[in-house]
Design a protein around this motif. Structure first.
Motif, short mmCIF file in Angstrom:
data_model
loop_
_atom_site.label_atom_id
_atom_site.label_comp_id
_atom_site.label_asym_id
_atom_site.label_seq_id
_atom_site.Cartn_x
_atom_site.Cartn_y
_atom_site.Cartn_z
N GLN A 213 8.56 2.88 2.29
CA GLN A 213 8.37 1.72 3.15
C GLN A 213 7.97 2.16 4.56
OE1 GLN A 213 8.59 -1.55 2.17
NE2 GLN A 213 8.91 -0.76 0.08
N LEU A 214 6.76 1.77 4.96
CA LEU A 214 6.29 2.01 6.32
C LEU A 214 6.13 0.67 7.01
CD1 LEU A 214 3.55 4.73 5.66
CD2 LEU A 214 5.95 5.06 6.30
N PRO A 215 6.63 0.53 8.23
CA PRO A 215 6.54 -0.76 8.92
C PRO A 215 5.09 -1.24 9.03
CG PRO A 215 7.99 0.74 10.10
CD PRO A 215 7.32 1.54 9.04
N VAL A 216 4.86 -2.50 8.72
CA VAL A 216 3.57 -3.18 8.80
C VAL A 216 2.58 -2.63 7.76
CG1 VAL A 216 1.62 -3.84 10.27
CG2 VAL A 216 3.90 -3.62 11.26
N SER A 217 2.45 -1.32 7.66
CA SER A 217 1.47 -0.73 6.75
C SER A 217 1.73 -1.11 5.30
CB SER A 217 1.47 0.79 6.90
OG SER A 217 1.13 1.18 8.21
N THR A 218 3.01 -1.10 4.90
CA THR A 218 3.32 -1.42 3.51
C THR A 218 2.92 -2.85 3.18
OG1 THR A 218 5.17 0.14 3.50
CG2 THR A 218 5.19 -1.60 1.83
N PHE A 219 3.19 -3.78 4.09
CA PHE A 219 2.85 -5.18 3.83
C PHE A 219 1.34 -5.37 3.75
CE2 PHE A 219 1.66 -9.37 5.37
CZ PHE A 219 2.37 -10.19 4.50
N ILE A 220 0.61 -4.78 4.67
CA ILE A 220 -0.85 -4.96 4.69
C ILE A 220 -1.48 -4.37 3.44
CG2 ILE A 220 -2.96 -4.30 5.89
CD1 ILE A 220 -1.45 -4.53 8.50
N LEU A 221 -0.99 -3.20 3.03
CA LEU A 221 -1.59 -2.56 1.86
C LEU A 221 -1.22 -3.29 0.57
CD1 LEU A 221 -3.18 -0.19 0.63
CD2 LEU A 221 -1.01 1.06 0.49
N MET A 222 0.06 -3.56 0.38
CA MET A 222 0.52 -4.08 -0.90
C MET A 222 0.31 -5.58 -1.06
SD MET A 222 1.40 -1.32 -2.30
CE MET A 222 2.05 -2.00 -3.82
N GLU A 223 0.15 -6.30 0.03
CA GLU A 223 0.00 -7.76 -0.07
C GLU A 223 -1.39 -8.25 0.29
OE1 GLU A 223 2.29 -9.58 -1.38
OE2 GLU A 223 3.68 -7.88 -1.53
N SER A 224 -2.23 -7.40 0.84
CA SER A 224 -3.56 -7.85 1.24
C SER A 224 -4.66 -6.97 0.66
CB SER A 224 -3.67 -7.90 2.77
OG SER A 224 -4.97 -8.27 3.16
N LYS A 225 -4.70 -5.71 1.09
CA LYS A 225 -5.84 -4.87 0.73
C LYS A 225 -5.84 -4.45 -0.74
CE LYS A 225 -7.46 -2.84 5.00
NZ LYS A 225 -7.98 -1.60 5.59
N LEU A 226 -4.72 -3.93 -1.22
CA LEU A 226 -4.69 -3.42 -2.59
C LEU A 226 -4.87 -4.52 -3.62
CD1 LEU A 226 -4.45 -0.85 -4.22
CD2 LEU A 226 -1.96 -1.18 -4.28
N PRO A 227 -4.21 -5.68 -3.50
CA PRO A 227 -4.47 -6.74 -4.50
C PRO A 227 -5.93 -7.17 -4.56
CG PRO A 227 -2.53 -7.26 -3.18
CD PRO A 227 -3.17 -6.09 -2.54
N ARG A 228 -6.57 -7.28 -3.40
CA ARG A 228 -7.98 -7.69 -3.41
C ARG A 228 -8.86 -6.64 -4.04
NH1 ARG A 228 -9.77 -11.18 1.74
NH2 ARG A 228 -11.75 -10.74 0.71
N ALA A 229 -8.57 -5.37 -3.79
CA ALA A 229 -9.38 -4.31 -4.38
C ALA A 229 -9.20 -4.24 -5.89
CB ALA A 229 -9.02 -2.97 -3.74
N VAL A 230 -7.97 -4.33 -6.36
CA VAL A 230 -7.72 -4.29 -7.80
C VAL A 230 -8.35 -5.50 -8.48
CG1 VAL A 230 -5.92 -4.37 -9.57
CG2 VAL A 230 -5.62 -2.93 -7.55
N LEU A 231 -8.19 -6.68 -7.88
CA LEU A 231 -8.79 -7.89 -8.45
C LEU A 231 -10.32 -7.79 -8.47
CD1 LEU A 231 -8.37 -10.73 -9.58
CD2 LEU A 231 -8.38 -11.59 -7.23
N ALA A 232 -10.90 -7.22 -7.42
CA ALA A 232 -12.35 -7.05 -7.38
C ALA A 232 -12.83 -6.17 -8.52
CB ALA A 232 -12.77 -6.45 -6.04
N VAL A 233 -12.11 -5.09 -8.80
CA VAL A 233 -12.49 -4.20 -9.90
C VAL A 233 -12.42 -4.94 -11.23
CG1 VAL A 233 -11.86 -2.12 -11.18
CG2 VAL A 233 -11.86 -2.10 -8.68
N LEU A 234 -11.32 -5.65 -11.46
CA LEU A 234 -11.14 -6.34 -12.75
C LEU A 234 -12.17 -7.44 -12.94
CD1 LEU A 234 -7.23 -6.60 -12.83
CD2 LEU A 234 -8.69 -4.94 -13.99
N VAL A 235 -12.40 -8.24 -11.90
CA VAL A 235 -13.39 -9.31 -12.00
C VAL A 235 -14.78 -8.74 -12.21
CG1 VAL A 235 -14.52 -11.17 -10.69
CG2 VAL A 235 -12.03 -10.99 -10.71
#
Length: 379
Positions: free
Chosen positions: A97-119
């Motif tokens: 857990q890293l302050p701010v970084s964990t939330f931005i990565l796991m709730e914004s950037k990573l979900p969009r990237a994974v969804l982009a690959v699958l779609v």
């Protein structure tokens, strides 16, 4: 008692044998045999080289697309207005857990990237499959009404029935299947251009249905519908991404197994039937393509022109040969790069990814039509 010896036929000159039909049929065969014998090792060597070249090119293209996909994924996740280092990315990914970084990565950037690959994988493979089966570079789910059928059903569930999330996705899948069945039934057994024209007509009807539903709804619901209708990767929960991943884990291997008969089906319905591959195999493959499109639209909305662009780009990279794997990888790279551009193209504004793919896909469609008109062919 001795048997009489057969006298051998008299030798005849070439002028005398010129009118003999047997000589006309045997002489070319003897000529081919005698001339081919000295060059047989060279012929085998040339045949082996001719079969190796496409395989080598296929491996190089697929390997290059995999590297491009990894690079596009890294760009989407690590760069932007909030950057990550590679060590920090893996530290967060493995639970630190890293302050701010964990939330931005796991709730914004990573979900969009994974969804982009699958779609992208779903739409790219579906678009390539449609174009291969129907032998038409315009026969993508965008053109033949499958995407709009899913959109109309999803908008109906969202605006009229008041449903949300998984229920809307289920309606979108059912709508895509129903519209594709109607298009196939109206087009009949001929397929080809008639199926494409029927799909264009049904797509126009679905657009009218969507516009009617939007016109009779309140402003707040219309905003929700438009955000989903354009095609967006924003605020998609991990649960939806997981359902899409499970669906693709079933559909993509099924497509890989069934695609072994694609080369035969590309020869045409009559030739395929003569080789033992009936129309039912075409319908089964089309159903898999429809389901791939439907689950992608259900998760992210109709991301425009990805299915349409993936096939021609992959075919150009493969030297004119079709490839479902290359089409799927091209689709994933396209969605990743388009989503990165949508997030940072306009400062302070996160655009839906469908706006970027539509802005690129429209001119691509016009270029493909102009190229076909100039060369006297369609693709």
């Amino acid at each position: 008692m001795s048997t009489p010896r057969r006298s051998s036929p008299p030798l005849r000159s070439p002028e005398q044998r010129r009118g003999d039909p047997a000589a006309l049929t045997i002489a070319p065969l003897a000529l081919v045999t005698t001339t081919a014998l000295p060059d047989r090792p060279a012929v085998r060597r040339d045949l082996r080289a001719a079969t190796r070249r496409p395989r080598r090119r296929r491996r190089l293209v697929v390997g290059g697309l995999v590297l491009a996909l990894v690079a596009a994924f890294a760009i989407r996740v690590l760069l932007g207005d909030y950057t990550f280092t590679v060590p920090d990315f893996f530290r967060i990914l493995f639970g630190e857990q890293l302050p701010v970084s964990t939330f931005i990565l796991m709730e914004s950037k990573l979900p969009r990237a994974v969804l982009a690959v699958l779609v992208g994988l779903a739409l790219g493979s579906a678009g390539s499959l449609f174009q291969m089966l129907l032998r038409n570079p315009l026969a993508s789910p965008d053109i033949v009404g499958v995407s709009l059928g899913a959109s109309a059903a999803g908008i109906f569930a969202l605006l009229t029935l008041g449903l949300r999330d998984g229920a809307v996705s289920a309606f979108a899948v059912v709508g895509a299947v129903v519209v594709s069945a109607v298009v196939r039934w109206v087009a009949g057994t001929t397929g080809g251009y008639r199926l494409v024209l029927t799909g264009v007509g049904v797509a126009a009807a679905m657009v009218s249905v969507v516009q009617y539903l939007l016109a009779r709804s309140n402003t707040w619901d219309v905003q929700l519908a438009l955000r989903w209708l354009v095609g967006s990767l924003n605020n998609v929960p991990w649960s939806t991404i997981g359902l899409l991943a499970v669906s693709l884990a079933v559909l993509l291997p099924t497509l890989a197994v069934m695609s072994r008969s694609l080369e035969v089906l590309e020869l045409g319905d009559e030739a395929a039937a003569g080789l033992g591959v009936g129309r039912h195999r075409t319908d089964a493959l089309l159903l898999v393509g429809v389901l791939l499109t439907a689950v992608a639209v259900a998760a992210a909305g109709p991301v425009a022109f990805v299915a349409f662009m993936s096939g021609p780009i992959a075919r150009a990279l493969m030297g004119g040969r079709h490839s479902l794997l290359a089409g799927a990888l091209v689709g994933a790279v396209l969605v990743l790069l388009a989503d990165y551009a949508a997030a940072y193209l306009v400062p302070g504004v996160v655009l839906p990814v469908g706006i970027v793919t539509g802005a690129v896909g429209g001119p691509f469609l016009l270029w493909l039509l102009a190229r076909g008109a100039a060369t006297g062919r369609t693709g």
